[in-house]
Design a protein around this motif. Structure first.
Motif, PDB file in Angstrom:
ATOM      1  N   ARG A 190      37.230  43.859  50.773  1.00  0.00           N
ATOM      2  CA  ARG A 190      38.413  44.474  51.361  1.00  0.00           C
ATOM      3  C   ARG A 190      39.526  44.567  50.320  1.00  0.00           C
ATOM      4  O   ARG A 190      39.788  43.616  49.604  1.00  0.00           O
ATOM      5  CB  ARG A 190      38.873  43.624  52.543  1.00  0.00           C
ATOM      6  N   GLY A 191      40.165  45.748  50.252  1.00  0.00           N
ATOM      7  CA  GLY A 191      41.246  45.922  49.294  1.00  0.00           C
ATOM      8  C   GLY A 191      40.783  46.433  47.941  1.00  0.00           C
ATOM      9  O   GLY A 191      41.594  46.595  47.031  1.00  0.00           O
ATOM     10  N   THR A 192      39.483  46.652  47.769  1.00  0.00           N
ATOM     11  CA  THR A 192      38.973  47.215  46.516  1.00  0.00           C
ATOM     12  C   THR A 192      37.919  48.267  46.846  1.00  0.00           C
ATOM     13  O   THR A 192      37.579  48.474  48.004  1.00  0.00           O
ATOM     14  CB  THR A 192      38.267  46.158  45.646  1.00  0.00           C
ATOM     15  N   ASN A 193      37.379  48.896  45.790  1.00  0.00           N
ATOM     16  CA  ASN A 193      36.263  49.811  46.014  1.00  0.00           C
ATOM     17  C   ASN A 193      34.954  49.186  45.565  1.00  0.00           C
ATOM     18  O   ASN A 193      33.931  49.846  45.518  1.00  0.00           O
ATOM     19  CB  ASN A 193      36.478  51.110  45.241  1.00  0.00           C
ATOM     20  N   TYR A 194      35.011  47.908  45.187  1.00  0.00           N
ATOM     21  CA  TYR A 194      33.805  47.265  44.661  1.00  0.00           C
ATOM     22  C   TYR A 194      32.975  46.659  45.772  1.00  0.00           C
ATOM     23  O   TYR A 194      33.505  46.194  46.778  1.00  0.00           O
ATOM     24  CB  TYR A 194      34.188  46.172  43.662  1.00  0.00           C
ATOM     25  N   PRO A 229      34.173  38.269  46.462  1.00  0.00           N
ATOM     26  CA  PRO A 229      34.075  38.455  45.004  1.00  0.00           C
ATOM     27  C   PRO A 229      33.181  37.394  44.361  1.00  0.00           C
ATOM     28  O   PRO A 229      33.137  36.252  44.816  1.00  0.00           O
ATOM     29  CB  PRO A 229      35.520  38.285  44.518  1.00  0.00           C
ATOM     30  N   THR A 276      31.666  46.321  50.736  1.00  0.00           N
ATOM     31  CA  THR A 276      32.872  46.408  49.909  1.00  0.00           C
ATOM     32  C   THR A 276      33.784  45.220  50.158  1.00  0.00           C
ATOM     33  O   THR A 276      33.894  44.731  51.281  1.00  0.00           O
ATOM     34  CB  THR A 276      33.684  47.682  50.234  1.00  0.00           C
ATOM     35  N   ASP A 324      41.134  39.883  52.210  1.00  0.00           N
ATOM     36  CA  ASP A 324      41.130  40.885  51.155  1.00  0.00           C
ATOM     37  C   ASP A 324      41.208  40.219  49.790  1.00  0.00           C
ATOM     38  O   ASP A 324      41.293  38.992  49.673  1.00  0.00           O
ATOM     39  CB  ASP A 324      42.248  41.910  51.358  1.00  0.00           C
ATOM     40  N   ILE A 325      41.205  41.033  48.768  1.00  0.00           N
ATOM     41  CA  ILE A 325      41.082  40.520  47.407  1.00  0.00           C
ATOM     42  C   ILE A 325      42.210  39.538  47.049  1.00  0.00           C
ATOM     43  O   ILE A 325      41.981  38.550  46.351  1.00  0.00           O
ATOM     44  CB  ILE A 325      41.003  41.708  46.405  1.00  0.00           C
ATOM     45  N   GLU A 326      43.416  39.785  47.588  1.00  0.00           N
ATOM     46  CA  GLU A 326      44.529  38.857  47.289  1.00  0.00           C
ATOM     47  C   GLU A 326      44.236  37.468  47.866  1.00  0.00           C
ATOM     48  O   GLU A 326      44.451  36.455  47.200  1.00  0.00           O
ATOM     49  CB  GLU A 326      45.831  39.382  47.900  1.00  0.00           C
TER      50      GLU A 326
END
Ligand SMILES: Nc1ncnc2c1ncn2[C@@H]1O[C@H](COP(=O)(O)OP(=O)(O)OP(=O)(O)O)[C@@H](O)[C@H]1O
Ligand SMILES: [Mg+2]
Length: 465
Positions: free
Chosen positions: A333-337, A344, A331, A302-304
């Motif tokens: 994971r952990g965001t809506n982007y 990312p 997407t 996820d993003i973290e």
């Protein structure tokens, strides 16, 4: 002529299980890093293998830290296989740590701790130690047993020789025990570590090779050591930073390594270890061996985790990071982007991207060939041809799975070679994804929870054409 009947012998040494990647023994590159068409279990995928070879060279040189590579491609195009090939060709000295993205979420520790541990598992420390050893051929072992048991400690003498000298050593109780345990007899070549008193048998002296018949084949013959009996020897231990962490962080010490119950390791412990290792490095006692951390299914992070990776890569004690994914634009994971591969952009920018291509019919046939060999399955030409066709129409994985199933079908009818009919039979027994989906479409209404026509977006985003 009388017929000789040989009794059937079975090979008992090969009891390892055949896994999905057990046929992969390396990347199959020649010395100038050019991929051979079929080698070390690897077939095709030439440009990706070549790129992986360049990365491998970078790792072997050990100069560069914090590079990261992304293996991207459709499912079943050999991303995991290439990573396994890299691990195999690195050898035992260079650490290769492997985790799946989803593992981080099922461990009883924070995600960043789990990632830190994974990073430190991928960094080796080669520690050099100089020890004094006595190395020689045993001429005589003489142990005096006291007349009354327990009245006095046992004493004894050990005569050792090298090509140049012969010395008699007095033995204490501890050494006598060690000699008994190792079953040292005259004619053995042994090494005694002076600091710990540990005895290692190096083999039998060549001068005793005429005793061969009485010894059996497992005895190793070595030369009688030359020069002085006492020698300074350099011993090299290879451990990973994570192992040093674990040993120093817990009261149960190294036992935690076996149970895997390492828990979270405090930052201070790691800092102390880093300073110590840096000190050793200065003094020439230790060498850092950056290895490889392979994170499969990286879109599960996820993003973290991704932002942690960004930072961790900039550390100078960072291994080479290899990640793999089969996702397209999806997407994070952990965001809506949404982002390519679900990674990312800022991390993607730090990655060298290697893409894997779908296989041609010919390559599929060769991979199936290799798998048949690996699983000890005899298959007729016709059956192989059909299986290749199935592989092209459905997927490589499905075709690989059918090998085992068809071999069982063949065994059932007491055949030796897998024929067309066996393949046909298992093809009808086990559905591939396409046929299963078709079936679902037809009988959808009879299943549970199937009112909506919508499919979960995340699942359709795998890079399928
Ligand atoms: N070039 C190749 N040579 C030999 N075997 C291969 C090759 N590519 C793939 N295979 C074999 O095909 C099977 C599927 O490949 P693999 O598991 O590496 O796919 P993947 O790209 O990791 O797929 P996913 O995205 O679904 O994880 C494995 O058993 C693998 O060993
Ligand atoms: Mg994979």
């Amino acid at each position: 002529m009388t017929e000789l009947k040989l009794s059937e012998t079975r090979d008992l040494t090969r009891i390892e299980r055949v896994g999905a990647h057990s046929h992969i023994r390396g990347l199959g590159l020649d010395s100038s890093l050019e991929p051979r068409a079929v080698s070390e279990g690897m077939v095709g995928q030439v440009s990706a293998r070549k790129a992986a070879g360049v990365i491998l060279q970078m790792i072997k040189d050990g100069k560069i830290a914090g590079r990261a590579v992304l293996l991207a491609g459709q499912p079943g195009t050999g991303k995991t296989a290439i990573a396994m090939g890299m691990a195999k060709s690195l050898g035992l000295e260079t650490p290769f740590a492997m985790i799946a993205g989803s593992e981080l979420f099922s461990l009883e520790m924070s995600k960043t701790e789990a990632l830190t541990q994974a990073f430190r598992k991928a960094i080796g420390v080669r520690i050099k130690e100089e020890t004094e050893v006595i190395e020689g051929e045993v001429v005589e072992v003489q142990i005096d047993r006291p007349a009354v048991a327990g009245a006095a400690a046992k004493t004894g003498k050990l005569t050792l020789k090298s090509t140049e000298m012969e010395t008699v050593y007095d033995l204490g109780a501890k050494m006598i025990e060690a000699i008994g345990k190792e079953k040292v007899t005259s004619g053995d070549v042994i090494a005694i570590d002076k600091a710990s008193g540990k005895i290692t048998k190096l083999g039998r002296s060549f001068s005793r090779s005429r005793d061969f018949d009485a010894m059996g084949p497992q005895v190793k013959f070595v030369q009688c050591p030359d020069g002085e009996l006492q020698k300074r020897k350099e011993v090299v231990h290879c451990v990973t930073l994570h192992e040093i962490d674990v040993i120093n962080s817990r009261t149960q010490g190294f036992l935690a390594l076996f149970t895997g119950d390492t828990g979270e390791i405090r930052a201070e412990v790691r800092e102390q270890i880093d300073t110590k290792v840096a000190e050793w490095k200065e003094e020439g006692k230790a060498e850092i061996v950056p290895g490889v951390l392979f994170i499969d299914e990286v879109h599960m992070l996820d993003i973290e985790c991704f932002s942690f990776l960004n930072r961790a890569l900039e550390n100078e004690m960072s291994p080479i990071l290899v990640v793999a994914t089969n996702r397209g634009i999806t997407t994070i994971r952990g965001t809506n982007y949404k982002s390519p591969h679900g990674i990312p952009i800022d991390l993607l920018d730090r990655l060298l991207i290697i893409s894997t291509q779908p296989y041609t019919e010919d390559e599929i046939r060769k991979i199936l060939d290799i798998r048949c060999q690996e699983e000890d399955v005899d298959m007729s030409e016709g059956a192989k041809h059909l299986l290749t066709k199935i592989g092209v129409e459905t997927s490589l994985r499905y075709a690989i799975h059918l090998i085992t199933a068809a071999a069982l079908a063949c065994q059932k009818r007491k055949g030796k070679t897998v024929e067309l009919d066996d393949i046909n039979r298992v093809y009808n027994l086990f559905l591939d994804v396409k046929r299963s989906t078709q079936y679902l479409m037809e009988y959808q209404s009879q299943y549970m929870f199937s009112e909506t026509g919508e499919v979960d977006e995340d699942d359709t985003n795998a890079m399928v054409q």
